[in-house]
Design a protein around this motif. Structure first.
Motif, short mmCIF file in Angstrom:
data_model
loop_
_atom_site.label_atom_id
_atom_site.label_comp_id
_atom_site.label_asym_id
_atom_site.label_seq_id
_atom_site.Cartn_x
_atom_site.Cartn_y
_atom_site.Cartn_z
N ARG A 219 0.82 -1.21 0.00
CA ARG A 219 0.00 0.00 0.00
C ARG A 219 0.86 1.26 0.00
O ARG A 219 0.60 2.22 -0.76
CB ARG A 219 -0.92 -0.01 1.22
CG ARG A 219 -1.99 -1.10 1.16
CD ARG A 219 -2.66 -1.28 2.51
NE ARG A 219 -3.74 -2.27 2.43
CZ ARG A 219 -4.36 -2.79 3.49
NH1 ARG A 219 -3.95 -2.43 4.73
NH2 ARG A 219 -5.33 -3.66 3.33
N ASP A 220 1.89 1.25 0.84
CA ASP A 220 2.78 2.41 0.90
C ASP A 220 3.49 2.63 -0.45
O ASP A 220 3.65 3.76 -0.91
CB ASP A 220 3.83 2.22 2.00
CG ASP A 220 3.22 2.30 3.40
OD1 ASP A 220 2.08 2.81 3.52
OD2 ASP A 220 3.89 1.86 4.35
N VAL B 108 1.01 4.16 -2.97
CA VAL B 108 0.74 5.57 -2.68
C VAL B 108 1.96 6.43 -2.99
O VAL B 108 1.85 7.51 -3.58
CB VAL B 108 0.34 5.73 -1.20
CG1 VAL B 108 0.28 7.21 -0.81
CG2 VAL B 108 -1.01 5.05 -0.94
N GLU B 109 3.13 5.92 -2.61
CA GLU B 109 4.36 6.70 -2.83
C GLU B 109 4.73 6.79 -4.31
O GLU B 109 5.09 7.85 -4.80
CB GLU B 109 5.50 6.07 -2.03
CG GLU B 109 6.80 6.86 -2.14
CD GLU B 109 7.92 6.23 -1.30
OE1 GLU B 109 9.07 6.64 -1.48
OE2 GLU B 109 7.62 5.35 -0.48
N ASN C 99 2.44 9.04 -5.96
CA ASN C 99 2.37 10.34 -5.28
C ASN C 99 0.93 10.77 -5.06
O ASN C 99 0.51 11.88 -5.40
CB ASN C 99 3.12 11.39 -6.12
CG ASN C 99 3.38 12.68 -5.36
OD1 ASN C 99 3.29 12.71 -4.12
ND2 ASN C 99 3.66 13.75 -6.08
N LEU C 100 0.17 9.84 -4.43
CA LEU C 100 -1.26 10.06 -4.26
C LEU C 100 -1.55 10.97 -3.06
O LEU C 100 -0.79 11.00 -2.08
CB LEU C 100 -1.97 8.72 -4.07
CG LEU C 100 -1.84 7.73 -5.23
CD1 LEU C 100 -2.56 6.44 -4.92
CD2 LEU C 100 -2.37 8.35 -6.53
N ARG C 101 -2.65 11.68 -3.18
CA ARG C 101 -3.08 12.56 -2.10
C ARG C 101 -4.55 12.28 -1.76
O ARG C 101 -4.85 11.46 -0.91
CB ARG C 101 -2.86 14.02 -2.49
CG ARG C 101 -1.38 14.37 -2.67
CD ARG C 101 -1.16 15.75 -3.23
NE ARG C 101 0.26 15.98 -3.55
CZ ARG C 101 0.73 17.01 -4.21
NH1 ARG C 101 -0.11 17.95 -4.66
NH2 ARG C 101 2.03 17.13 -4.46
N GLU C 102 -5.47 12.93 -2.43
CA GLU C 102 -6.89 12.77 -2.11
C GLU C 102 -7.38 11.34 -2.31
O GLU C 102 -8.35 10.91 -1.67
CB GLU C 102 -7.75 13.71 -2.98
CG GLU C 102 -7.54 15.19 -2.72
CD GLU C 102 -6.33 15.73 -3.48
OE1 GLU C 102 -5.65 14.94 -4.17
OE2 GLU C 102 -6.05 16.93 -3.35
N THR C 103 -6.75 10.61 -3.19
CA THR C 103 -7.20 9.24 -3.49
C THR C 103 -6.39 8.17 -2.75
O THR C 103 -6.45 6.98 -3.10
CB THR C 103 -7.09 8.99 -5.01
OG1 THR C 103 -5.75 9.31 -5.44
CG2 THR C 103 -8.09 9.83 -5.78
N GLU C 104 -5.66 8.56 -1.71
CA GLU C 104 -4.83 7.59 -0.99
C GLU C 104 -5.67 6.49 -0.36
O GLU C 104 -5.31 5.30 -0.39
CB GLU C 104 -4.01 8.30 0.08
CG GLU C 104 -3.15 7.34 0.90
CD GLU C 104 -2.30 8.06 1.95
OE1 GLU C 104 -1.77 7.35 2.83
OE2 GLU C 104 -2.19 9.31 1.89
N ALA D 93 -6.58 3.89 -2.81
CA ALA D 93 -5.41 3.09 -3.19
C ALA D 93 -5.09 2.04 -2.14
O ALA D 93 -4.70 0.90 -2.48
CB ALA D 93 -4.22 4.01 -3.42
N ARG D 94 -5.26 2.36 -0.88
CA ARG D 94 -4.90 1.40 0.18
C ARG D 94 -5.86 0.22 0.19
O ARG D 94 -5.51 -0.87 0.68
CB ARG D 94 -4.89 2.11 1.53
CG ARG D 94 -3.71 3.06 1.67
CD ARG D 94 -3.53 3.57 3.08
NE ARG D 94 -2.28 4.33 3.18
CZ ARG D 94 -1.08 3.79 3.32
NH1 ARG D 94 -0.95 2.47 3.40
NH2 ARG D 94 0.00 4.55 3.41
#
Length: 660
Positions: free
Chosen positions: A343-344, A347-348, A351-356, A359-360
């Motif tokens: 998951r990390d 996201v990394e 470079n996700l923000r609002e959709t993190e 993604a997880r």
């Protein structure tokens, strides 16, 4: 401007011109390049149409160049100018310069010419001009990330006409609107009645959207600027290099253009770049996250000391034997750690923000080996990222399009100014290359001092300057190859340039305002009866058409070749008498000057291009005509030379000389 009122423009041509955005403006400017973009209009045809519009504007009857040789001289002049252009636009634009009998037209071009001659055609300016072209519209493009929606059939039809780049959909309830919102990043609703409808997605209620299409389709503006970016940048360079006063702020324009990609997309926005990269890399990032989790879990299994040997456990796991129970019992913590790493990593990497949070959820909590992603969650993540990217891109496009939309007219002027500079510099280069001066218009006949023709087959700097002045009707005599025809060409050249409003290749020149240039070139051989009659008819019509309002300059090269020498002298004498009676200006080159003068009932002026002798088989000629002198012929000079060189036969040669 009524298009069909332009000479040479019929209904069919007028319909073709109407396809242009602003045909009237193009016609007023003589913009041949724009006119040539009309369907079925070639560059040559466009130039003729532009000239016709100019003539109509100046009430100019045209037809200044009245004979084939006169037209050849004009075409030669035009070619010399066009050779000094950089852009295709200037090459075509110069075709709108033509010799005119209109005082107003001549004076308008003379004023522009004076300004053009003051401009320095510096090499760096000419280099900068390379790449400047008229602005043009890009080809139609479809926009697929948004649509227009309406429940009204008339609005639907109007929207399709006004904004053809996007789809227009008919909707009659919130459910259909919601379906559109799921299929498009943005839905622009044209009906106020949907204002209170709660629909997920980027749904905008904009009843006035059709009044400002660029706000709905900023790509229309951005596409125009992206398509013309190189031309605009080149025009900006021309203004900076030439020190011109630009019609817009060049720094602002260049900054805006730097934000445009070649396809009209906006660049330089970090958030948009982040979202675009995430959409493009999502599949690779998911695969990478899976590898991270599985590598971690594999290492844990191989190293773990459990009830069975780790290697045996790994073998069992890879065969799928009891994976879930084994992982749950022995490696629950390791699995959780592996999934968290996946998951990390996802996201990394993206470079996700609002959709993190979405993604997880792509990797579930239930133990399994190998670790695999949830395709449904990944698809949702892809949809959310794509919608966010498209919304961001649309906002950026709208902002940039708003900045650029107000600059469009100024940018058009920026490019036009650069292109017109090329026209001016071609005139300036012509004047400098051929040591030109502005002629005086007025008086009778013409006066040329230090004139040199650039049409000769020698380097211009090697051309011998000549002087000549004629008022009224004159016979020009001279030796063969003495320059009589070249003198007529020079006169025609200077008269043509003067009536084009352009400088002439002479130290000084004065030319009477002329309504028509009649230049009759030398005929090859005796004409048959029909051609002879046709030639006489031409001169008959000419002599009766001359008037005070439309004076004519007549240049004739060896008309005696039309028939037998005796008859030719009588005919030419009659033509010259008729021209003299009408106060015409005429120069007739003839080897029968003496015979013509003898049979003429009116006293005719005779000028001569003198040869002082022969040296090494070549004539020694002063190519400036001598006023009032009948030039000796080449045979006479040869006989005289033989008389001087051969003492024994001197009496024979002296006898021959007496015959001249």
């Amino acid at each position: 401007m009524e298009l069909t009122a332009i000479p040479g423009v019929g209904e069919k041509t007028a319909d073709a011109l109407q396809a242009l955005d602003d045909p009237e403006r193009a016609l007023e400017r003589g913009d041949v390049a724009t006119l040539a973009r009309a369907p079925g209009i070639s560059s040559g045809r466009a130039a003729r149409i532009a000239r016709g519009a100019i003539r109509a504007n100046y009430d100019d009857p045209g037809e200044f160049v009245a004979t084939p040789r006169a037209r050849e001289i004009y075409q030669d002049v035009l070619a010399l100018l066009q050779e000094r252009t950089v852009t295709d636009y200037a090459t075509h634009r110069l075709e709108t310069l033509y010799p005119s009998a209109s005082r107003a037209r001549i004076e308008d071009i003379r004023e522009r010419t004076r300004q053009a001659m003051d401009k320095e055609p510096a090499a760096e300016v000419l280099d900068a001009l390379d790449g400047v072209e008229p602005l043009s519209e890009p080809t139609d493009r479809r926009i697929r990330d948004r649509c227009l929606a309406t429940q009204d059939a008339e609005t639907y039809a109007h929207a399709r006409d006004v904004i053809p780049e996007v789809s227009v959909e008919l909707v009659d309830n919130a459910r259909k609107l919601s379906e559109l919102a799921r299929g498009y990043a943005t839905v622009v609703v044209l009906d106020e009645s949907f204002a209170r409808t709660d629909v997920d997605g980027d749904v905008r209620i904009e009843p006035d959207a059709l009044e400002n299409p660029s706000a709905v389709v900023p790509e229309r503006t951005l596409g125009f600027f992206a398509h013309n970016r190189d031309r605009l940048q080149a025009a900006a360079r021309v203004h900076r290099t030439a020190g011109l006063d630009p019609s817009c702020d060049l720094d602002s324009l260049e900054t805006a253009l730097d934000r445009l990609d070649t396809d009209g997309a906006v660049r330089g926005d970090e958030e948009l770049d982040r979202l675009t990269t995430a959409v493009n890399d999502i599949d690779a990032a998911v695969s990478q996250a899976e590898r991270v989790a599985n590598d971690h879990l594999r290492d844990a299994i191989e190293e773990r000391d459990v009830t069975i040997d780790g290697t045996d456990l790994l073998s069992l796991v890879e065969r799928g034997a009891g994976v879930d129970s084994l992982l749950q019992r022995e490696l629950a913590d390791e699995y959780d750690a592996a999934v968290e790493q996946a998951r990390d990593a996802l996201v990394e990497t993206l470079n996700l923000r609002e959709t993190e949070a979405i993604a997880r959820r792509a990797f579930g909590d239930d133990p399994a080996y190998p670790v695999e992603h949830d395709e449904e969650v990944v698809n949702r993540l892809r949809t959310e990222l794509t919608a966010a990217r498209d919304r961001r891109a649309t906002r950026q496009k709208r902002e940039l399009a708003s900045d650029l939309a107000g600059m469009r007219t100024d940018c058009q002027q920026l490019v036009e100014c650069a292109l017109e500079l090329d026209v001016d510099l071609a005139i300036s280069r012509f004047a400098r290359d051929f040591d030109c001066t502005m002629p005086t218009v007025g008086g009778d006949g013409f006066t040329i001092e230090g004139g040199r023709s650039p049409l000769l087959d020698v380097a211009f700097e090697d051309v011998e300057p000549v002087d000549y002045e004629v008022s009224g009707v004159t016979l020009l005599s001279g030796v063969n190859s003495g320059g009589k025809t070249s003198m007529l060409d020079l006169v025609a050249l200077i008269v043509t340039l003067t009536h084009m409003g352009l400088p002439v290749p002479a130290e000084h020149a004065r030319v009477a305002r002329t309504g028509e240039l009649q230049y009759h070139a030398k005929n090859q051989g005796t004409l048959d009866a029909g051609a002879f009659e046709s030639t006489l008819r031409e001169f008959g019509e000419l002599t009766t058409s001359i008037s005070e309002d439309r004076p004519v300059l007549v240049l004739v090269d060896e008309l005696e070749s039309i028939t037998e020498p005796g008859a030719s002298a009588n005919i030419m004498a009659g033509i010259l008498e008729a021209l003299a009676e009408r106060d015409a200006t005429a120069v007739f080159v003839s080897h029968l000057a003496s015979e013509i003068r003898e049979v003429a009932e009116t006293e005719l002026a005779v000028d001569g291009i003198e040869a002082s002798g022969i040296a090494d088989g070549e004539l020694l000629v002063d190519r400036t005509p001598v006023k009032g002198r009948l030039a000796r012929s080449t045979p006479e000079l040869i006989v005289e030379k033989l008389a001087d060189e051969n003492v024994a036969e001197s009496d024979f040669y002296a006898g021959l000389l007496e015959k001249f």
